[in-house]
Design a protein around this motif. Structure first.
Motif, PDB file in Angstrom:
ATOM      1  N   TYR A 187      36.242  46.252  25.313  1.00  0.00           N
ATOM      2  CA  TYR A 187      35.066  46.659  24.537  1.00  0.00           C
ATOM      3  C   TYR A 187      33.753  46.217  25.161  1.00  0.00           C
ATOM      4  O   TYR A 187      32.690  46.473  24.601  1.00  0.00           O
ATOM      5  N   THR A 188      33.825  45.538  26.297  1.00  0.00           N
ATOM      6  CA  THR A 188      32.644  45.176  27.075  1.00  0.00           C
ATOM      7  C   THR A 188      32.976  45.393  28.541  1.00  0.00           C
ATOM      8  O   THR A 188      34.150  45.429  28.918  1.00  0.00           O
ATOM      9  N   PRO A 189      31.969  45.537  29.408  1.00  0.00           N
ATOM     10  CA  PRO A 189      32.252  45.603  30.855  1.00  0.00           C
ATOM     11  C   PRO A 189      32.894  44.283  31.306  1.00  0.00           C
ATOM     12  O   PRO A 189      32.295  43.223  31.181  1.00  0.00           O
ATOM     13  N   ILE A 190      34.124  44.354  31.826  1.00  0.00           N
ATOM     14  CA  ILE A 190      34.915  43.148  32.035  1.00  0.00           C
ATOM     15  C   ILE A 190      35.922  43.380  33.147  1.00  0.00           C
ATOM     16  O   ILE A 190      36.231  44.527  33.496  1.00  0.00           O
ATOM     17  N   VAL A 191      36.432  42.291  33.707  1.00  0.00           N
ATOM     18  CA  VAL A 191      37.562  42.366  34.620  1.00  0.00           C
ATOM     19  C   VAL A 191      38.402  41.103  34.475  1.00  0.00           C
ATOM     20  O   VAL A 191      37.886  40.002  34.298  1.00  0.00           O
ATOM     21  N   GLY A 192      39.713  41.306  34.504  1.00  0.00           N
ATOM     22  CA  GLY A 192      40.674  40.216  34.615  1.00  0.00           C
ATOM     23  C   GLY A 192      41.749  40.679  35.573  1.00  0.00           C
ATOM     24  O   GLY A 192      42.288  41.778  35.425  1.00  0.00           O
ATOM     25  N   ALA A 193      42.049  39.883  36.609  1.00  0.00           N
ATOM     26  CA  ALA A 193      43.037  40.287  37.601  1.00  0.00           C
ATOM     27  C   ALA A 193      43.861  39.086  38.028  1.00  0.00           C
ATOM     28  O   ALA A 193      43.349  37.979  38.162  1.00  0.00           O
ATOM     29  N   GLY A 258      35.909  37.961  35.035  1.00  0.00           N
ATOM     30  CA  GLY A 258      34.500  38.284  35.163  1.00  0.00           C
ATOM     31  C   GLY A 258      34.057  39.305  34.141  1.00  0.00           C
ATOM     32  O   GLY A 258      34.866  39.864  33.392  1.00  0.00           O
ATOM     33  N   GLY A 259      32.773  39.536  34.131  1.00  0.00           N
ATOM     34  CA  GLY A 259      32.244  40.535  33.221  1.00  0.00           C
ATOM     35  C   GLY A 259      30.739  40.463  33.132  1.00  0.00           C
ATOM     36  O   GLY A 259      30.102  39.528  33.640  1.00  0.00           O
ATOM     37  N   GLU A 260      30.179  41.483  32.508  1.00  0.00           N
ATOM     38  CA  GLU A 260      28.738  41.481  32.253  1.00  0.00           C
ATOM     39  C   GLU A 260      28.411  40.331  31.312  1.00  0.00           C
ATOM     40  O   GLU A 260      29.099  40.135  30.304  1.00  0.00           O
ATOM     41  N   PRO A 261      27.394  39.523  31.623  1.00  0.00           N
ATOM     42  CA  PRO A 261      27.076  38.388  30.742  1.00  0.00           C
ATOM     43  C   PRO A 261      26.912  38.834  29.294  1.00  0.00           C
ATOM     44  O   PRO A 261      26.268  39.833  28.996  1.00  0.00           O
TER      45      PRO A 261
END
Length: 321
Positions: A187-193, A258-261
């Motif tokens: 639901y937000t600009p995000i990344v998990g890898a 990571g992601g948009e603050p």
């Protein structure tokens, strides 16, 4: 995953004013917390000096633990609101039950994603017949205002996209990395890898300069932008990066977060993320009275009672203490 700390303290987080707007190398040490019966975790977020990374608001790393002769993870029913839980395993299995009636065993490199929305409750346990080792991470993602009161739901994904390069494999858990997009709803600009790095390998991961990032070390030894990270530690990287150099000192497992603050300021208390003291008070009353959060059926044990609220009103402040 629950925050089972019986001395729960409010965490104040969110707001762009405390984001590091340039690349940094800030090594975060964990705090050891007992989780349920027999499982100790290393808590990386919230941390004394840093509360969030993008929308990632809570990070626990546990194991590898030898549970061959032990019951393993035993986390009784507990509530959540205003967040998503991400279950990620390297070894072992976790049986998820929730108040929607979901019953799912999550295995290594499978995504268990629970969106609490307005209210949900769940339990997590090692199956009676389980693998010898238990090793993984439990994470929370804060939901933005527009979505924090949506209907709760649970997703289980076994087929996740993979990005590869010589000596490195990255499984995209949530969000997008190098054009590969996770099927998990975000639901937000995000990344998990989840990143697997071979000993001696050198590689660079492409990053979004508008995102802030951190790397959690799961196993082995690696250098992240020249900083050696060991299992159970997390390196905060700030914003402004277009790539991230990695080197495997040995075979290593990492998680890129990571992601948009996250712009909104939050109040996080026990297993709830809200926007005000009054919301947390109401959530506690609802859980203790048996309303709103539903019932987890099939777990052999009582739900976890909520801790007492502090004597002063909870306040929202910023992303760092």
């Amino acid at each position: 995953m629950s925050n089972l700390d019986r001395q729960a303290a409010p965490s104040v987080c969110g707001g762009r004013g405390f984001v590091v707007a340039e690349p940094v190398r800030e090594l975060l040490a964990p705090r050891r917390v007992q989780l349920g019966e027999g499982t100790e975790v290393r808590r990386l977020l919230p941390n004394l000096g840093r509360r969030m990374v993008g929308a990632w608001a809570f990070v626990d790393h546990y194991g590898p633990d030898d549970i061959a002769d032990e019951p393993g993870m035993q986390v009784p029913p507990h509530p959540h609101m205003g967040l998503q839980t991400v279950s990620w395993l390297h070894d072992g299995e976790v049986l998820h039950r929730d108040s929607l009636g979901s019953l799912q065993t999550v295995r290594p490199r499978e995504l268990g994603l629970m969106t609490s929305g307005r209210a949900i409750s769940h339990s997590e346990e090692s199956p009676k017949e389980h693998a010898r080792l238990l090793h993984g991470a439990q994470l929370w993602v804060a939901l933005p205002e527009a979505h924090r009161s949506i209907e709760p739901h649970f997703q289980h994904h076994t087929d996740l996209p993979v990005v590869t390069a010589p000596g490195v494999t990255a499984t995209v858990i949530l969000g997008e990395l190098d054009g590969a997009v996770s099927p998990g709803t975000s639901y937000t600009p995000i990344v998990g890898a989840d990143v697997t790095l071979a000993g001696g390998a050198e590689a660079s991961l492409p990053l979004d300069p508008d995102f802030e990032y951190a790397v959690l070390s799961m196993s082995g030894e690696a250098e992240v932008d020249g900083v050696r990270v060991l299992p159970g530690s997390m390196l905060y990287l700030g914003c402004g990066r277009t790539e991230l150099p990695l080197r495997g000192v040995s075979d290593a497992g990492l998680m890129l977060l990571g992601g948009e603050p996250f712009e909104e300021e939050l109040v996080m208390f026990w297993n709830w993320i809200g926007r005000s003291h009054e919301e947390i008070v109401q959530a506690r009353e609802d859980w203790m009275s048996g309303t709103r959060f539903g019932e987890v059926k099939g777990y052999s044990g009582l739900p976890i009672p909520a801790p007492e609220l502090p004597s002063v009103p909870l306040k929202v402040r910023g992303r760092v203490r």
